[in-house]
Design a protein around this motif. Structure first.
Motif, PDB file in Angstrom:
ATOM      1  N   GLU A 179       5.184 -41.679  10.842  1.00  0.00           N
ATOM      2  CA  GLU A 179       4.634 -42.678   9.940  1.00  0.00           C
ATOM      3  C   GLU A 179       5.482 -43.953  10.027  1.00  0.00           C
ATOM      4  OE1 GLU A 179       3.946 -42.770   5.216  1.00  0.00           O
ATOM      5  OE2 GLU A 179       2.906 -41.140   6.250  1.00  0.00           O
ATOM      6  N   ILE A 180       4.835 -45.057  10.348  1.00  0.00           N
ATOM      7  CA  ILE A 180       5.497 -46.351  10.481  1.00  0.00           C
ATOM      8  C   ILE A 180       4.991 -47.256   9.369  1.00  0.00           C
ATOM      9  CG2 ILE A 180       5.918 -48.314  12.004  1.00  0.00           C
ATOM     10  CD1 ILE A 180       4.961 -46.436  14.327  1.00  0.00           C
ATOM     11  N   ALA A 181       5.882 -47.724   8.529  1.00  0.00           N
ATOM     12  CA  ALA A 181       5.473 -48.614   7.435  1.00  0.00           C
ATOM     13  C   ALA A 181       5.491 -50.063   7.923  1.00  0.00           C
ATOM     14  CB  ALA A 181       6.404 -48.440   6.241  1.00  0.00           C
ATOM     15  N   LEU A 309       1.315 -46.720   8.686  1.00  0.00           N
ATOM     16  CA  LEU A 309       0.547 -46.394   9.886  1.00  0.00           C
ATOM     17  C   LEU A 309       0.999 -45.023  10.363  1.00  0.00           C
ATOM     18  CD1 LEU A 309      -1.195 -46.944  12.449  1.00  0.00           C
ATOM     19  CD2 LEU A 309       0.819 -48.086  13.417  1.00  0.00           C
ATOM     20  N   TYR A 310       0.074 -44.057  10.312  1.00  0.00           N
ATOM     21  CA  TYR A 310       0.383 -42.753  10.905  1.00  0.00           C
ATOM     22  C   TYR A 310      -0.115 -42.763  12.336  1.00  0.00           C
ATOM     23  CZ  TYR A 310       0.633 -37.791  11.925  1.00  0.00           C
ATOM     24  OH  TYR A 310       0.948 -36.583  12.510  1.00  0.00           O
ATOM     25  N   ALA A 311       0.750 -42.463  13.269  1.00  0.00           N
ATOM     26  CA  ALA A 311       0.373 -42.423  14.681  1.00  0.00           C
ATOM     27  C   ALA A 311       1.097 -41.247  15.317  1.00  0.00           C
ATOM     28  CB  ALA A 311       0.734 -43.730  15.382  1.00  0.00           C
ATOM     29  N   LEU A 318       1.506 -32.255   8.624  1.00  0.00           N
ATOM     30  CA  LEU A 318       1.802 -33.684   8.654  1.00  0.00           C
ATOM     31  C   LEU A 318       0.610 -34.499   8.173  1.00  0.00           C
ATOM     32  CD1 LEU A 318       3.738 -34.043  12.036  1.00  0.00           C
ATOM     33  CD2 LEU A 318       4.665 -33.844   9.729  1.00  0.00           C
ATOM     34  N   LEU A 319      -0.589 -34.117   8.571  1.00  0.00           N
ATOM     35  CA  LEU A 319      -1.787 -34.841   8.142  1.00  0.00           C
ATOM     36  C   LEU A 319      -2.000 -34.702   6.643  1.00  0.00           C
ATOM     37  CD1 LEU A 319      -4.295 -33.972  11.023  1.00  0.00           C
ATOM     38  CD2 LEU A 319      -2.827 -35.976  10.800  1.00  0.00           C
ATOM     39  N   ASP A 327      -6.265 -34.763   7.019  1.00  0.00           N
ATOM     40  CA  ASP A 327      -6.318 -33.499   7.737  1.00  0.00           C
ATOM     41  C   ASP A 327      -7.707 -33.244   8.336  1.00  0.00           C
ATOM     42  OD1 ASP A 327      -6.921 -33.229   4.868  1.00  0.00           O
ATOM     43  OD2 ASP A 327      -7.416 -31.158   5.386  1.00  0.00           O
ATOM     44  N   LEU A 328      -8.732 -33.967   7.843  1.00  0.00           N
ATOM     45  CA  LEU A 328     -10.079 -33.808   8.393  1.00  0.00           C
ATOM     46  C   LEU A 328     -10.200 -34.415   9.786  1.00  0.00           C
ATOM     47  CD1 LEU A 328     -12.190 -34.619   5.204  1.00  0.00           C
ATOM     48  CD2 LEU A 328     -11.649 -32.366   6.156  1.00  0.00           C
ATOM     49  N   ALA A 329      -9.225 -35.229  10.178  1.00  0.00           N
ATOM     50  CA  ALA A 329      -9.224 -35.770  11.539  1.00  0.00           C
ATOM     51  C   ALA A 329      -9.068 -34.649  12.561  1.00  0.00           C
ATOM     52  CB  ALA A 329      -8.102 -36.792  11.707  1.00  0.00           C
TER      53      ALA A 329
END
Length: 547
Positions: A179-181, A309-311, A318-319, A327-329
């Motif tokens: 996760e990038i802020a 930004l979660y990448a 983690l999701l 988590d639905l991704a």
């Protein structure tokens, strides 16, 4: 239709459907470039720059983009490249993952490939405010997460002396985090109020990620989430044709770009109003993003807003921790209610045995035990049918082409012997959703990416490199066919023997973990079916629920 033919037919049809989807995805011609006549620029979406990745809506998008001063960030799990031109996140590598085709190369999620770019962008709407085409001040070099530090920051600054507005963008990378802020601070030193309308977007080509299998079709494209509409996938084709359907406005949710095993998502926090968008840029480039309404900044005031930004990988925990609904991704398809408990059980077993391959084997045994009474009923019905095969053949010879009398005689024989020829169909049908759900679990589980099992199987999500498992699967499938009642029609009998061979060829391209499940299931089924056949042939009786 007997049970074995039924299950083979359904699984074969499912496999053909997957192949058809893959063929369609592979051979769909690239969409034409967007022009002002078929896709006018929206006044509410982020401005289209005059150069770089996103060209004006009135002309095709250029494939190149400008390069400025750069910062390379290294943490324990990420390596990122940030460019001063636009303040874009131009490249992002996940250090603990490897490319599918070249195992010695680090997996790259974002990249500035001239023909197939994928990057994260941000900016501010409004006159005289910086967009993702503006040039920021950046101290170039390498920013490393030092030992003992919990995070590392990369600051970028933009000033407009004419208006007195200063914008500071700071990327914050944390230890052991995907996760990038992105923290934005706007200072209004001018004399006029400033409307704060930041936007965050992804720009990407429509192609499948590197290493994608032709035989295993997985979704690649934008996805939006809101509390009202939940998870909404949008295909690039729908965007190109102006048919993309998703909730455009909300005070919650996020926007993402999904691909096999990985996802990138801008995750605005709080209940700030959002406007979601997706559009075609031409030259097979697309953008999907979100616009936020942060209010008005009066002269002499400043405001800070942060969007994470979660990448990273589609790891379940983690999701779930990153944002509601993310988590639905991790797409399990229409059998999610069944697939999720299967994955949960598989993860629990893996935690105990420490190997995903053995976890698959143990889970297969447990599933077989749970379905034992149902499968026993089906196999008992097939065993009785097999015992009647000589008598059925005699009836066929007696009545010849008189199908009406033949069917009547067969019905009387079934009634006399107290056999329901379709009695085993329901038990087998119940097992089909389990197979399909487990297929999606093994396909979606990034935890198995690069996970070894035994000897030559070094990645359970990749095909068997030496085809050993598919060959074993084919042999066990042939043995199953031999244990079943043989069709009276010679052509059907030939088809029954051809289908295991066809399965073997298709399973060559399937993940080794799925083939491993199928082999174990076949072996258990053969054992159970052989015991039941022997008891029926010997005139023995099966106790209820026992083989």
């Amino acid at each position: 239709m007997d049970n074995q033919r039924l299950i083979l037919f359904i699984v074969f049809s499912f496999s053909l459907l997957l192949l058809w989807e893959a063929w369609q995805d592979k051979h769909t011609p690239p969409p034409p470039a967007v022009t002002a006549t078929n896709a006018p620029a929206s006044t509410s979406t982020p401005p289209v720059p005059s150069q770089g990745l996103n060209a004006p809506a009135a002309a095709p998008a250029q494939t190149g983009f400008t390069k400025g001063a750069r910062a390379v960030v290294e943490t324990d799990v990420l390596r990122a490249t940030i460019d001063a031109d636009g303040g874009d996140l131009r490249q992002l590598q996940l250090l603990t993952y490897r490319e599918t085709e070249t195992r010695n190369e680090i997996f790259t999620l974002f990249e500035e490939d001239p023909t197939q770019p994928y990057l994260a962008q941000s900016g501010l709407l409004g006159k005289d405010l910086p967009t993702h085409r503006s040039v920021f001040q950046l101290n170039p070099g390498t920013y490393r997460l030092t030992r003992g530090a919990s995070q590392v920051e990369v600051p970028l600054v933009w000033n407009d002396p004419a208006t007195g507005v200063r914008v500071e963008k700071t990327y914050v990378f944390k230890r052991n985090s995907y996760e990038i802020a992105l923290r934005t601070r706007v200072i209004n030193n001018g004399t006029q109020p400033v409307d704060l309308t930041p936007y965050y977007q992804f720009t990407r080509h429509s192609g499948a990620p590197r290493g994608a299998s032709f035989f295993l079709h997985t979704f690649t494209g934008p996805a939006f989430y809101t509390d009202a509409k939940k998870f909404q996938k949008v295909t690039f084709k729908a965007i190109q044709e102006g048919k993309a359907e998703f909730e455009k406005t909300a005070d919650n949710g996020w926007v993402s770009l999904v691909q096999h095993h990985f996802v990138a998502a801008w995750l605005p926090e709080g209940s700030v109003k959002r406007e979601y968008y997706a559009r075609a840029l031409g030259n097979d480039l697309y953008s999907a993003g979100v616009i936020l309404a942060e209010g008005t900044l009066a002269p002499g005031q400043q405001k800070v807003f942060t969007v994470p930004l979660y990448a990273g990988p589609q790891t379940q925990k983690l999701l779930e921790a990153a944002a509601p609904g993310l988590d639905l991704a991790r797409d399990y398809g229409w059998l999610t209610p069944l697939a999720f408990p299967i994955y949960w059980s598989l993860a629990k077993i893996e935690r105990f045995v420490g190997n995903w391959g053995w976890a698959i084997i143990i889970l297969t045994i447990l599933l077989k035990l749970a379905l034992f009474p149902l499968s026993a009923a089906g196999y008992k019905s097939m065993a009785k049918m097999k015992k009647l095969t000589p008598r059925l053949q005699q009836l066929k010879e007696t009545y010849g082409d008189d199908r009406a009398k033949l069917h009547q005689a067969m019905a009387e024989l079934y009634k006399t012997e107290k056999i329901n020829p379709l009695g085993g169909c329901l038990p087998i049908l119940i097992q089909i959703p389990v197979f399909i759900a487990l297929y999606w679990v093994l396909l979606a589980a990034v935890e198995m990416r690069g996970a070894p099992w035994l000897g030559w199987i070094t990645d359970l999500t990749a095909p068997d490199p030496f085809y050993i498992l598919p060959i074993i699967m084919g042999i066990t499938s042939i043995l199953q066919v031999k244990l079943n009642p043989q069709p009276m029609d010679p052509m059907q009998a030939k088809i029954m023997m051809i289908m295991p061979v066809a399965f073997t060829v298709m399973f060559v391209f399937f993940p080794a973990g799925l083939v491993l499940y199928w082999i174990v299931n076949n072996i258990l089924s053969i054992t159970q079916q052989w015991v039941i056949n022997k008891q029926v042939q010997d005139g023995g009786k099966l106790a209820s629920g026992k083989a």
